[in-house]
Design a protein around this motif. Structure first.
Motif, PDB file in Angstrom:
ATOM      1  N   GLY A  99       0.822  -1.209   0.000  1.00 17.25           N
ATOM      2  CA  GLY A  99       0.000   0.000   0.000  1.00 17.25           C
ATOM      3  C   GLY A  99       0.853   1.256   0.000  1.00 17.25           C
ATOM      4  O   GLY A  99       0.531   2.240  -0.681  1.00 17.25           O
ATOM      5  N   ILE A 100       1.945   1.239   0.736  1.00 15.77           N
ATOM      6  CA  ILE A 100       2.851   2.392   0.745  1.00 15.77           C
ATOM      7  C   ILE A 100       3.462   2.593  -0.635  1.00 15.77           C
ATOM      8  O   ILE A 100       3.677   3.723  -1.072  1.00 15.77           O
ATOM      9  N   ALA A 101       3.728   1.495  -1.339  1.00 12.07           N
ATOM     10  CA  ALA A 101       4.305   1.605  -2.683  1.00 12.07           C
ATOM     11  C   ALA A 101       3.339   2.273  -3.651  1.00 12.07           C
ATOM     12  O   ALA A 101       3.755   2.795  -4.682  1.00 12.07           O
ATOM     13  N   LEU A 102       2.058   2.284  -3.336  1.00 14.31           N
ATOM     14  CA  LEU A 102       1.051   2.880  -4.219  1.00 14.31           C
ATOM     15  C   LEU A 102       0.769   4.352  -3.917  1.00 14.31           C
ATOM     16  O   LEU A 102      -0.057   4.958  -4.583  1.00 14.31           O
ATOM     17  N   VAL A 103       1.437   4.910  -2.927  1.00 11.64           N
ATOM     18  CA  VAL A 103       1.221   6.321  -2.582  1.00 11.64           C
ATOM     19  C   VAL A 103       1.709   7.178  -3.755  1.00 11.64           C
ATOM     20  O   VAL A 103       2.813   6.989  -4.247  1.00 11.64           O
ATOM     21  N   PRO A 104       0.893   8.120  -4.215  1.00 14.35           N
ATOM     22  CA  PRO A 104       1.291   8.936  -5.359  1.00 14.35           C
ATOM     23  C   PRO A 104       2.476   9.847  -5.040  1.00 14.35           C
ATOM     24  O   PRO A 104       2.700  10.233  -3.889  1.00 14.35           O
ATOM     25  N   GLN A 131      13.424  11.996  -6.425  1.00 18.75           N
ATOM     26  CA  GLN A 131      12.449  11.850  -7.504  1.00 18.75           C
ATOM     27  C   GLN A 131      12.732  10.597  -8.329  1.00 18.75           C
ATOM     28  O   GLN A 131      11.810   9.861  -8.691  1.00 18.75           O
ATOM     29  N   ARG A 132      14.014  10.316  -8.590  1.00 19.23           N
ATOM     30  CA  ARG A 132      14.364   9.090  -9.324  1.00 19.23           C
ATOM     31  C   ARG A 132      13.986   7.839  -8.527  1.00 19.23           C
ATOM     32  O   ARG A 132      13.489   6.866  -9.079  1.00 19.23           O
ATOM     33  N   GLU A 133      14.211   7.870  -7.231  1.00 21.08           N
ATOM     34  CA  GLU A 133      13.857   6.716  -6.401  1.00 21.08           C
ATOM     35  C   GLU A 133      12.349   6.510  -6.356  1.00 21.08           C
ATOM     36  O   GLU A 133      11.873   5.371  -6.407  1.00 21.08           O
ATOM     37  N   VAL A 134      11.586   7.590  -6.277  1.00 18.45           N
ATOM     38  CA  VAL A 134      10.133   7.471  -6.257  1.00 18.45           C
ATOM     39  C   VAL A 134       9.638   6.922  -7.589  1.00 18.45           C
ATOM     40  O   VAL A 134       8.741   6.068  -7.630  1.00 18.45           O
ATOM     41  N   ALA A 135      10.237   7.382  -8.702  1.00 21.72           N
ATOM     42  CA  ALA A 135       9.836   6.875 -10.017  1.00 21.72           C
ATOM     43  C   ALA A 135      10.143   5.386 -10.136  1.00 21.72           C
ATOM     44  O   ALA A 135       9.325   4.617 -10.667  1.00 21.72           O
ATOM     45  N   ALA A 136      11.302   4.954  -9.623  1.00 25.67           N
ATOM     46  CA  ALA A 136      11.635   3.529  -9.653  1.00 25.67           C
ATOM     47  C   ALA A 136      10.677   2.731  -8.774  1.00 25.67           C
ATOM     48  O   ALA A 136      10.272   1.615  -9.129  1.00 25.67           O
ATOM     49  N   THR A 137      10.280   3.296  -7.640  1.00 23.68           N
ATOM     50  CA  THR A 137       9.322   2.618  -6.761  1.00 23.68           C
ATOM     51  C   THR A 137       7.966   2.488  -7.438  1.00 23.68           C
ATOM     52  O   THR A 137       7.325   1.431  -7.379  1.00 23.68           O
ATOM     53  N   MET A 138       7.531   3.542  -8.104  1.00 27.12           N
ATOM     54  CA  MET A 138       6.243   3.490  -8.791  1.00 27.12           C
ATOM     55  C   MET A 138       6.276   2.496  -9.947  1.00 27.12           C
ATOM     56  O   MET A 138       5.267   1.855 -10.256  1.00 27.12           O
ATOM     57  N   ALA A 139       7.427   2.350 -10.598  1.00 29.48           N
ATOM     58  CA  ALA A 139       7.540   1.372 -11.678  1.00 29.48           C
ATOM     59  C   ALA A 139       7.466  -0.051 -11.143  1.00 29.48           C
ATOM     60  O   ALA A 139       7.116  -0.978 -11.872  1.00 29.48           O
TER      61      ALA A 139
END
Length: 185
Positions: A99-104, A131-139
């Motif tokens: 669920g945390i991984a789905l946080v926008p 920002q790069r880490e968040v983008a990798a997490t969202m991917a």
């Protein structure tokens, strides 16, 4: 004798020491420097003491002081609680982390800004890496969702009895096991 006395009087007479005064031009007098340091330290300590001297404080001041002391211990204890929950109920923990991984991303930015301003961190210099880490997490969200589904499917699975077969040893998979079985025969 009169000449030596006159020369000594010139250098050290009338309460002055010309040699000491001349040397102090090139090197600081250690004793006077220590006295100045002690005076400065005593002044700073008295200023700090006056600043923190407790006078009659209002209820509001005491409540605000108490609230200001909460965040750091709460974050530390919360992190320890996460580790404990991961050991106690891994399935529950995996579902929460998914669920945390789905946080926008905007919420991550908001949280990072609040935390960085609160603790005085240098958020702006770390912004692009974050920002790069968040983008990798969202991917990674689809993989995390599938992992949570797999972990949730394990709730109903109970392990059955272990059945030993000769097929693994016959296929030459484990030489140590084959030697042990030969010794048993």
């Amino acid at each position: 004798m009169g000449m030596i006395q006159a020369l000594t009087g010139l250098l050290f007479g009338s309460g002055r020491n010309v040699v000491t005064e001349t040397a102090e031009v090139f090197r600081v007098n250690a004793e006077k420097e220590a006295m100045r340091g002690a005076t400065a330290q005593a002044a700073a300590l008295s200023q700090f003491g006056a600043e923190f001297r407790v006078t009659e404080r209002s209820v509001f001041d005491r409540v605000m002081d108490a609230l200001n002391r909460i965040p750091r211990p709460a974050m530390a204890l919360g992190t320890l609680a996460l580790f404990v929950s991961a050991m106690v109920d891994p399935v529950w923990f995996a579902a929460r982390m998914a669920g945390i991984a789905l946080v926008p991303e905007p919420l991550w930015w908001l949280l990072a800004a609040i935390v960085s301003f609160y603790f005085g961190a240098r958020h702006q210099s770390k912004g692009q890496d974050f920002q790069r880490e968040v983008a990798a997490t969202m991917a990674a969200v689809p993989g995390v969702v599938q992992t949570v589904r797999d972990v949730e499917a394990l709730r109903d699975v109970t392990p059955g009895p272990v059945v030993e077969t000769e097929s693994f040893a016959e296929a030459g998979g484990n030489p140590a096991l084959m030697d042990w079985r030969r010794g048993q025969a």
